[in-house]
Write a protein that holds these residues in place. Structure first.
Motif, PDB file in Angstrom:
ATOM      1  N   ARG A  85      31.754  41.141  39.936  1.00 30.54           N
ATOM      2  CA  ARG A  85      31.500  41.542  38.897  1.00 30.54           C
ATOM      3  C   ARG A  85      32.221  42.933  38.718  1.00 30.54           C
ATOM      4  N   SER A  86      32.720  43.634  39.777  1.00 28.67           N
ATOM      5  CA  SER A  86      33.136  44.936  39.734  1.00 28.67           C
ATOM      6  C   SER A  86      34.883  44.949  39.662  1.00 28.67           C
ATOM      7  N   VAL A  87      35.414  43.627  39.648  1.00 27.72           N
ATOM      8  CA  VAL A  87      36.696  43.542  39.765  1.00 27.72           C
ATOM      9  C   VAL A  87      37.295  43.915  38.328  1.00 27.72           C
ATOM     10  N   ASN A  88      38.553  44.261  38.263  1.00 25.30           N
ATOM     11  CA  ASN A  88      39.237  44.632  36.949  1.00 25.30           C
ATOM     12  C   ASN A  88      39.503  43.296  36.186  1.00 25.30           C
ATOM     13  N   GLU A  89      39.634  43.431  34.870  1.00 29.55           N
ATOM     14  CA  GLU A  89      39.981  42.315  34.139  1.00 29.55           C
ATOM     15  C   GLU A  89      41.170  41.679  34.309  1.00 29.55           C
ATOM     16  N   ASP A  90      42.358  42.700  34.390  1.00 29.14           N
ATOM     17  CA  ASP A  90      43.602  42.224  34.879  1.00 29.14           C
ATOM     18  C   ASP A  90      43.605  41.295  35.974  1.00 29.14           C
ATOM     19  N   ILE A  91      42.868  41.683  36.985  1.00 27.99           N
ATOM     20  CA  ILE A  91      42.895  40.832  38.375  1.00 27.99           C
ATOM     21  C   ILE A  91      42.491  39.309  37.928  1.00 27.99           C
ATOM     22  N   LEU A  92      41.457  39.576  37.398  1.00 33.57           N
ATOM     23  CA  LEU A  92      40.695  38.039  36.964  1.00 33.57           C
ATOM     24  C   LEU A  92      41.563  37.352  36.008  1.00 33.57           C
ATOM     25  N   ARG A  93      42.193  37.998  35.148  1.00 30.26           N
ATOM     26  CA  ARG A  93      43.194  37.171  34.301  1.00 30.26           C
ATOM     27  C   ARG A  93      44.273  36.609  35.203  1.00 30.26           C
ATOM     28  N   GLN A  94      44.999  37.403  36.279  1.00 29.90           N
ATOM     29  CA  GLN A  94      45.913  36.619  36.957  1.00 29.90           C
ATOM     30  C   GLN A  94      45.272  35.701  37.790  1.00 29.90           C
ATOM     31  N   ILE A  95      44.068  35.565  38.019  1.00 39.88           N
ATOM     32  CA  ILE A  95      43.837  34.513  38.833  1.00 39.88           C
ATOM     33  C   ILE A  95      43.624  33.275  37.855  1.00 39.88           C
ATOM     34  N   ALA A  96      42.991  33.541  36.835  1.00 40.47           N
ATOM     35  CA  ALA A  96      42.766  32.486  35.985  1.00 40.47           C
ATOM     36  C   ALA A  96      44.226  32.001  35.296  1.00 40.47           C
ATOM     37  N   ASN A  97      45.165  32.624  35.346  1.00 41.15           N
ATOM     38  CA  ASN A  97      46.541  32.163  35.074  1.00 41.15           C
ATOM     39  C   ASN A  97      47.371  31.666  35.999  1.00 41.15           C
ATOM     40  N   ASN A  98      46.876  31.803  37.369  1.00 45.71           N
ATOM     41  CA  ASN A  98      47.572  31.067  38.553  1.00 45.71           C
ATOM     42  C   ASN A  98      47.457  29.530  38.792  1.00 45.71           C
ATOM     43  N   ARG A  99      48.414  28.942  38.785  1.00 43.21           N
ATOM     44  CA  ARG A  99      48.062  27.516  38.669  1.00 43.21           C
ATOM     45  C   ARG A  99      47.410  26.865  40.125  1.00 43.21           C
ATOM     46  N   GLN A 100      47.810  27.567  41.128  1.00 46.10           N
ATOM     47  CA  GLN A 100      47.471  27.258  42.463  1.00 46.10           C
ATOM     48  C   GLN A 100      45.911  27.521  42.442  1.00 46.10           C
ATOM     49  N   TRP A 101      45.749  28.796  42.402  1.00 43.11           N
ATOM     50  CA  TRP A 101      44.168  29.298  42.283  1.00 43.11           C
ATOM     51  C   TRP A 101      43.252  28.255  41.310  1.00 43.11           C
ATOM     52  N   SER A 102      43.880  28.142  40.272  1.00 45.25           N
ATOM     53  CA  SER A 102      42.962  27.550  38.982  1.00 45.25           C
ATOM     54  C   SER A 102      42.745  26.014  39.177  1.00 45.25           C
ATOM     55  N   ARG A 103      43.621  25.564  40.384  1.00 42.12           N
ATOM     56  CA  ARG A 103      43.106  24.232  40.831  1.00 42.12           C
ATOM     57  C   ARG A 103      41.726  23.921  41.566  1.00 42.12           C
ATOM     58  N   SER A 104      41.383  25.021  42.111  1.00 40.95           N
ATOM     59  CA  SER A 104      40.127  25.005  42.754  1.00 40.95           C
ATOM     60  C   SER A 104      38.778  25.238  41.824  1.00 40.95           C
ATOM     61  N   TYR A 105      37.931  24.193  41.920  1.00 42.01           N
ATOM     62  CA  TYR A 105      36.812  24.213  40.955  1.00 42.01           C
ATOM     63  C   TYR A 105      35.921  25.309  41.209  1.00 42.01           C
ATOM     64  N   ALA A 106      35.742  25.808  42.580  1.00 38.96           N
ATOM     65  CA  ALA A 106      34.849  26.942  42.888  1.00 38.96           C
ATOM     66  C   ALA A 106      35.389  28.136  42.342  1.00 38.96           C
ATOM     67  N   ILE A 107      36.678  28.354  42.331  1.00 40.58           N
ATOM     68  CA  ILE A 107      37.214  29.504  41.457  1.00 40.58           C
ATOM     69  C   ILE A 107      37.376  29.444  40.107  1.00 40.58           C
ATOM     70  N   VAL A 108      37.316  28.323  39.526  1.00 40.67           N
ATOM     71  CA  VAL A 108      37.247  28.286  37.963  1.00 40.67           C
ATOM     72  C   VAL A 108      35.800  28.412  37.626  1.00 40.67           C
TER      73      VAL A 108
END
Length: 161
Positions: A85-108
């Motif tokens: 919860r202490s991570v910057n919004e931009d980093i979370l946005r990049q993770i959400a928009n990355n196709r490779q990472w967004s394939r993982s259900y745990a990350i999503v």
């Protein structure tokens, strides 16, 4: 090589015909020996090429295994970052928009539960969550009202209420 003339063993002199016959047999033997040598060299070259190919294949397999391990570690790290919860919004946005990472259900799932994740990203993620997770999100007081309401709508739509 030692040549033994059959006629010498009997005790007579070798004729020109006998000599030519022995020389022809010698040439034939030499030709067979040369051919056997060439075949052995070709077999050795083929074996060396096979060894090189096997070594290359082994090296590729090892590098693929290392790459897979690195991707797995990266995915585990992204999963942890998505839940922080202490991570910057931009980093979370990049993770959400990355196709490779967004394939993982745990990350999503972690991104959807994180109150710092931008609402636009969470709303697109919600349709990918399972019903039980949507239900839990609709009752979560830590996330924004818009996300909670959309989770409630999706839960009701999937449950058929």
């Amino acid at each position: 090589m030692m040549l033994v003339l059959p006629s010498l063993m009997i005790g007579g002199c070798a004729t020109t015909g006998d000599l030519q016959k022995v020389q022809a047999e010698q040439k034939m033997t030499d030709a067979k020996a040369d051919q056997a040598l060439k075949d052995a060299q070709a077999a050795k070259a083929a074996a060396d090429a096979a060894n090189v190919k096997a070594a290359e294949t082994s090296a590729r397999a090892e590098s693929a295994l290392k790459a897979a391990e690195e991707r797995e570690k990266a995915a585990q790290e992204m999963e942890k970052i998505a839940s922080m919860r202490s991570v910057n919004e931009d980093i979370l946005r990049q993770i959400a928009n990355n196709r490779q990472w967004s394939r993982s259900y745990a990350i999503v799932h972690n991104l959807a539960r994180n109150p710092r994740t931008p609402i636009a990203n969470v709303l697109t993620i919600l349709s990918r969550l399972q019903l039980k997770d949507l239900s839990a999100l609709s009752k979560n007081k830590n996330i924004s009202d818009a996300v909670r309401r959309q989770a409630m709508r999706l839960t009701q739509a999937r449950a058929g209420k």
